[in-house]
Each structure stands twice: as C-alpha cells, then as structure tokens.
Design an enzyme around this catalytic site. Structure first.
Site, PDB file in Angstrom:
ATOM      1  N   ASP A  39      48.159  34.113  39.289  1.00  0.00           N
ATOM      2  CA  ASP A  39      48.753  34.736  40.471  1.00  0.00           C
ATOM      3  C   ASP A  39      47.705  35.444  41.327  1.00  0.00           C
ATOM      4  O   ASP A  39      46.946  36.292  40.825  1.00  0.00           O
ATOM      5  CB  ASP A  39      49.798  35.749  40.011  1.00  0.00           C
ATOM      6  CG  ASP A  39      50.987  35.849  40.948  1.00  0.00           C
ATOM      7  OD1 ASP A  39      50.944  35.247  42.032  1.00  0.00           O
ATOM      8  OD2 ASP A  39      51.966  36.525  40.584  1.00  0.00           O
ATOM      9  N   ASP A  40      47.654  35.104  42.611  1.00  0.00           N
ATOM     10  CA  ASP A  40      46.799  35.786  43.598  1.00  0.00           C
ATOM     11  C   ASP A  40      45.300  35.647  43.321  1.00  0.00           C
ATOM     12  O   ASP A  40      44.509  36.516  43.721  1.00  0.00           O
ATOM     13  CB  ASP A  40      47.153  37.276  43.689  1.00  0.00           C
ATOM     14  CG  ASP A  40      48.432  37.531  44.479  1.00  0.00           C
ATOM     15  OD1 ASP A  40      49.164  36.560  44.742  1.00  0.00           O
ATOM     16  OD2 ASP A  40      48.709  38.690  44.817  1.00  0.00           O
ATOM     17  N   CYS A  78      53.606  33.366  47.151  1.00  0.00           N
ATOM     18  CA  CYS A  78      53.893  32.799  45.827  1.00  0.00           C
ATOM     19  C   CYS A  78      55.004  31.746  45.808  1.00  0.00           C
ATOM     20  O   CYS A  78      54.811  30.631  45.323  1.00  0.00           O
ATOM     21  CB  CYS A  78      54.258  33.909  44.853  1.00  0.00           C
ATOM     22  SG  CYS A  78      52.972  35.146  44.619  1.00  0.00           S
ATOM     23  N   HIS A 132      57.906  31.153  41.292  1.00  0.00           N
ATOM     24  CA  HIS A 132      58.251  32.519  41.657  1.00  0.00           C
ATOM     25  C   HIS A 132      59.689  32.745  41.203  1.00  0.00           C
ATOM     26  O   HIS A 132      60.558  31.910  41.462  1.00  0.00           O
ATOM     27  CB  HIS A 132      58.123  32.743  43.160  1.00  0.00           C
ATOM     28  CG  HIS A 132      58.220  34.186  43.539  1.00  0.00           C
ATOM     29  ND1 HIS A 132      59.422  34.807  43.768  1.00  0.00           N
ATOM     30  CD2 HIS A 132      57.271  35.134  43.703  1.00  0.00           C
ATOM     31  CE1 HIS A 132      59.209  36.081  44.063  1.00  0.00           C
ATOM     32  NE2 HIS A 132      57.922  36.308  44.018  1.00  0.00           N
ATOM     33  N   ASP A 359      47.406  30.458  42.907  1.00  0.00           N
ATOM     34  CA  ASP A 359      48.407  29.930  43.841  1.00  0.00           C
ATOM     35  C   ASP A 359      48.054  30.063  45.322  1.00  0.00           C
ATOM     36  O   ASP A 359      48.631  29.367  46.156  1.00  0.00           O
ATOM     37  CB  ASP A 359      49.796  30.513  43.564  1.00  0.00           C
ATOM     38  CG  ASP A 359      49.835  32.036  43.516  1.00  0.00           C
ATOM     39  OD1 ASP A 359      48.793  32.677  43.738  1.00  0.00           O
ATOM     40  OD2 ASP A 359      50.926  32.582  43.259  1.00  0.00           O
ATOM     41  N   HIS A 360      47.114  30.921  45.665  1.00  0.00           N
ATOM     42  CA  HIS A 360      46.618  31.037  47.040  1.00  0.00           C
ATOM     43  C   HIS A 360      45.434  31.988  47.025  1.00  0.00           C
ATOM     44  O   HIS A 360      45.053  32.500  45.973  1.00  0.00           O
ATOM     45  CB  HIS A 360      47.708  31.557  47.998  1.00  0.00           C
ATOM     46  CG  HIS A 360      48.537  32.662  47.411  1.00  0.00           C
ATOM     47  ND1 HIS A 360      47.997  33.895  47.088  1.00  0.00           N
ATOM     48  CD2 HIS A 360      49.839  32.710  47.043  1.00  0.00           C
ATOM     49  CE1 HIS A 360      48.945  34.654  46.574  1.00  0.00           C
ATOM     50  NE2 HIS A 360      50.078  33.961  46.516  1.00  0.00           N
TER      51      HIS A 360
END
Length: 540
Positions: A39-40, A78, A132, A359-360
């Site tokens: 995540d992130d 997300c 998510h 994810d990004h």
C-alpha cells in the site's frame, strides 16, 4: 530363463511408462504464484536506484526478477487502481473511480485474476489488503478465493501488546485516545468526510509512531507470519497455489518498530526540491493534502489554511514524515523477507512466479503535495517487480501499466490469457529487456468543480476527469467535464490541459501546453489521447 526375461522386460516397460507419466506430469505442472501487494509504495527502493533506503529483501527479489522501471498505475488511489489491476481492465471498465463504490454492485460480471486462476486449477488464498475494503464484498471479494480469506485474531498479537488501536497504534497514550467512544464522537464530527475521496473514511490518530516492540505487534508483522504458515500448508497440496499477501505499510500512519527508524538519520532525509505549483498549471490538478491533514498532529505544522490548495508543512514535520516513510518501507521489506525465506526453505524460491507491486506512487512534499490523488509523475509511477522461473533478472525501461499484470501472470503460469483484458503480457520484456511493450501509459483521476466554477465554465455537471498520457519524454493531461473514455470525444468538454517535458523539466515546474515552442508536441500528444479515447469507445 524365458520367464525371467519376460519379467525383466515387463519391469523395463512399466518403469518407462511411469517415468514418462512422471515427466509428463512434471511438464504440465503449473508454477506456484506469490503475489505481494504493498500500500502506497512508490519506487523508493534500492533496486530502483535509491541509495539511502534499506530494502535488502526486495533488492534480493530484484536480483532474480525483472524490474519494470517505468510502470504506471491506472488511477492514483487505492480502490480504483487495485480493482483495475485485479481485473486487468481500466477504471472506465470497472466503473470504480472512488473509495465508496463496490465493484460487484456496478459490474457484477467482472472476473478477477484469482477468480480466473481457480478455473485453471489453482488454489487461491489471500491475507491483508489486496482489494480496497470498500470496493469488494466483505472487503475481500469472496469469489476470488478458493479457500476462506485469512484474517488475524487477537491471539496472533503478542499478549503484552494486544491488537493495535484502530488497527494501527500500540503507544499507550494513543490507545487511550482511540477508545470506541472517542472514535464514535469524531466520526460524528467528521460526517462530511465521505463526500471527499481525498480524506480517509476512518478516524485517525497521530501521523507517526516510533516505539520499541516486535514486528508482529503491528498488523503487517502478524500477516507475514500467517502467510508463511499458509505457504507451507499450500506447498503440501497437489494443486498449484496463488498466494496473495497485502502489506499496509508504508501507508499512513507511518508506524514501525523503533529499530527501523534507527536505520536512518533524520537530518539525512531528502526534502522535495520543488514545492510549488507548476507555472501555468491548472488548479484542478492539485488537492488539499486532505488525507494527511486528517491526522491529529498535522494542523500545528501546516502554515496554510485547510481551504488552500497548499499545506506548507514546516521543515521539521516534513523531515519527520519522510523519516517515517523510509522506516515503514524497511519494516515492510523485512516482512517480504519472511515470505522469500519461506519459499527458499521449501526449495521453491526460483521455481515460483513472484510479483511485487505498490498500488501507486506517493507525493513527499513535491508541488507542496502529500500522499497520492493526482496525475503527476510522483503519484502515478509505481513499482512492479516480477520473477518468472527460468527467466534471467534484468531491468526494462519500457512503459508498462498495471493492467498488464493479469495477462503477464497468466503467461508465466502457462494458462490462456482472457481476451477481454486491457493489458498485454510483459513476459516478452522479461525475456528481452530491450523490447518495447507500448508507446504510452494512461492514468486518470477524477475531481469535482465548485459550483461557482462550474457555472462560470458553462457546465451543468461538476464532475471532471483528468486523463494523463505518459510517453518516453512527455506527460499530456486533459481535464474533461462529465466524460469517460467510453464516450465520444467532444472538444466542448475540455476544461484544461497540461504538458510536461521530462527531459528539460523532470520536476514538472512548467506546464508548456500553450508554449509556442511546444505547439507541434502538444498537437501530437492530444492526437494520441483522442486516439486512445476512440480505442476505448470501440470496446463498448
């Protein structure tokens, strides 16, 4: 004598048959798949060239994998980006553009990667954040998993610490401030949060936590150990497995055991060199750093009001947050190491398809932005590392996208690639790193105009979508009113445009879309964007 000869030849014949059957079974066996979602996580890793961060385990994976150096997410938030990756389709297909829409409500016929692999003979299992939670039924999309989704329980945490408060915090003082009653009151006071996707929907505490405790006092540490046991159990079965493990760090809050903070010196933390809005850039490209502002300790360090599209964090807080981000990455990396060591102990590390992705991206103060939620480079570029059995390690600079992950895994697993996917297999790039997969990647991000702005622009709908096309040297972003790529392009719906030259301006300081020196480039990039829209419209 004749009888013994017959027995001998019969033995040889049966041995030959059994050997042939064994060889055939071995040849048709599909590889196991370890699928790690983070995540992130931006490409702030040793294998991506960062010399300050400590990520020995992910770097170990990279030495046996392909590092996709120019990979981009479909939407820098997300829910949408995970739904897109897990289905191999773009957000305008999944119809997930926010954190509140459940994908089966708007598109019940979507087939996810693990759901498809079940039909191909795989056992699929998962733990942690893969989808998510608000985008999937029961937070996990049960039809994606052939065995019940793994979830931790209180007894999985050390008895002296117990479960983290609000799923995040172990500091005693914070736990006392995060009681169910206090959280309920804060939710009541912040009931308008749901209207803004830039704000998280749950109640937050402080933005960081640094205390001396074991890894499994936090959720990621527990999940790594549960995943380890699951991998061992799955490896004893006859069927190949797809094991998905989702780690939450380095997502805010930046909580990690003190030993990971101690890996870094606060004074060494790199501050973003450009913390302004781009010259000539449209305001709609920016946000209020609302996700960060929701943490209790941020207000005192913000020098600009909450209704500004700037936050102006004081230098000391910037360094603390960046320190926390690095510490959280190293903590997560240690959990990845547990998974890799498990495969190695089983003797299957090099015979397993391993995929690790963040994810990004994440803004760390550049453009005076924090977290994701934009179409800029720091939010859309995301790490992707893929190891395939028998494929040499390497780095590719070809443009790739998250919609390519689904078909790539199918290709590496030796199963048919569904025809309705928006991506393409990246296996050819893994075999030959010099190949080019595509000419551009596409990201998008939605905004809502203020009513006064909407009226002034002559629109009757406040919904905006910014589509961003990234080529080798440029990024072209076009902001469209009440539009998605399944519709016919209409010039009247164009609200604003951006063009950045990454050769001359890697920090996106100047929007040159209307610069006379870039007239030809602007025209070419817009033509590419319109061609992309037409290609998507044709898929309706």
């Amino acid at each position: 004598m004749i009888k013994k000869s017959i027995q001998f030849f019969a033995f040889v014949f049966l041995f030959a048959i059994s050997t042939s059957v064994f060889a055939q079974k071995k040849a048709t066996n599909k590889p196991n798949i370890l699928f790690i979602a983070v995540d992130d996580l931006k490409p702030l890793l040793g294998c991506y060239g960062n010399t300050l961060v400590k990520t020995p385990n992910i770097d170990k994976l990279a030495k046996m994998a392909t590092v996709f150096n120019r990979n981009y997410c479909q939407q820098a938030i997300c829910g949408p980006t995970r739904a897109s990756l897990m289905t191999g389709t773009r957000p305008d297909v999944t119809k997930i553009w926010n954190l509140t829409t459940q994908m089966r409500d708007v598109n019940p016929d979507l087939v996810t990667l693990p759901q498809y692999l079940i039909t191909q003979g795989y056992t699929t299992s998962g733990i942690g954040k893969i989808y998510h939670p608000s985008s999937a039924i029961k937070g996990v999309d049960p039809v994606s998993w052939s065995i019940p989704y793994l979830k931790s329980k209180e007894s999985d945490f050390p008895a002296e610490f117990g479960e983290p408060a609000n799923g995040q915090y172990q500091l005693k003082e914070t736990k006392e401030r995060m009681t169910p009653e206090i959280i309920a009151e804060r939710k009541k006071q912040n009931k308008d949060l749901a209207a803004n996707d830039e704000n998280p929907k749950s109640i937050k505490g402080p933005s960081i936590e640094c205390i001396n405790l074991p890894d499994n006092a936090y959720q990621d540490g527990v999940n790594a150990l549960l995943a380890k046991n699951q991998i061992i159990a799955l490896s004893k079965q006859d069927k190949p497995f797809f094991m998905a493990v989702g780690f939450s760090k380095p997502h805010l809050p930046f909580v990690a055991p003190k030993k990971y903070w101690d890996l870094y010196n606060r004074e060494d933390m790199p501050i973003a060199p450009f913390q302004e809005h781009s010259k000539n850039g449209p305001l709609i490209a920016y946000h209020q750093s609302g996700e960060l502002r929701n943490y209790l300790d941020i207000t005192e360090f913000a020098t600009l009001p909450a209704d500004s599209l700037r936050i102006g964090l004081k230098l000391e807080k910037q360094k603390e947050l960046i320190h926390g981000y690095y510490a959280a990455i190293s903590y997560m990396d240690a959990q990845v190491g547990i998974l890799l060591n498990t495969l190695e102990s089983l003797g299957t590390l090099e015979n397993t398809v391993i995929v690790l992705w963040g994810d990004h991206g994440w803004h760390l103060g550049d453009h005076d932005l924090w977290h994701k939620h934009t179409n800029f480079e720091e939010a859309t570029r995301a790490p992707l590392i893929v190891a395939g059995p028998g494929i040499k390690a390497g780095i590719t600079s070809s443009l790739t996208e998250f919609v390519d992950v689904f078909p790539t895994i199918c290709d590496l697993a030796g199963v048919a690639i569904p025809k309705n996917l928006d991506g393409k297999s990246l296996k050819p790039l893994m075999i030959n790193n010099k190949k080019i997969a595509k000419d551009y990647s596409i990201s998008q991000y939605p905004r809502k105009m203020k009513k006064a702005e909407m009226v002034k622009a002559g629109y009757t709908d406040a919904k905006m979508m910014g589509y961003s096309l990234r080529t080798d040297n440029y990024r072209y972003t076009i902001w469209m009113n009440n539009f998605n790529s399944k519709q016919t392009f209409n010039e009247a719906q164009v609200y604003a445009s951006e063009l950045y030259d990454y050769v001359k301006d890697p920090l996106e300081k100047v929007n040159v879309v209307n610069d006379a020196n870039y007239k030809k480039t602007s025209k070419e990039m817009k033509s590419k964007m319109i061609a992309f829209f037409k290609s998507q419209e044709a898929k309706k």
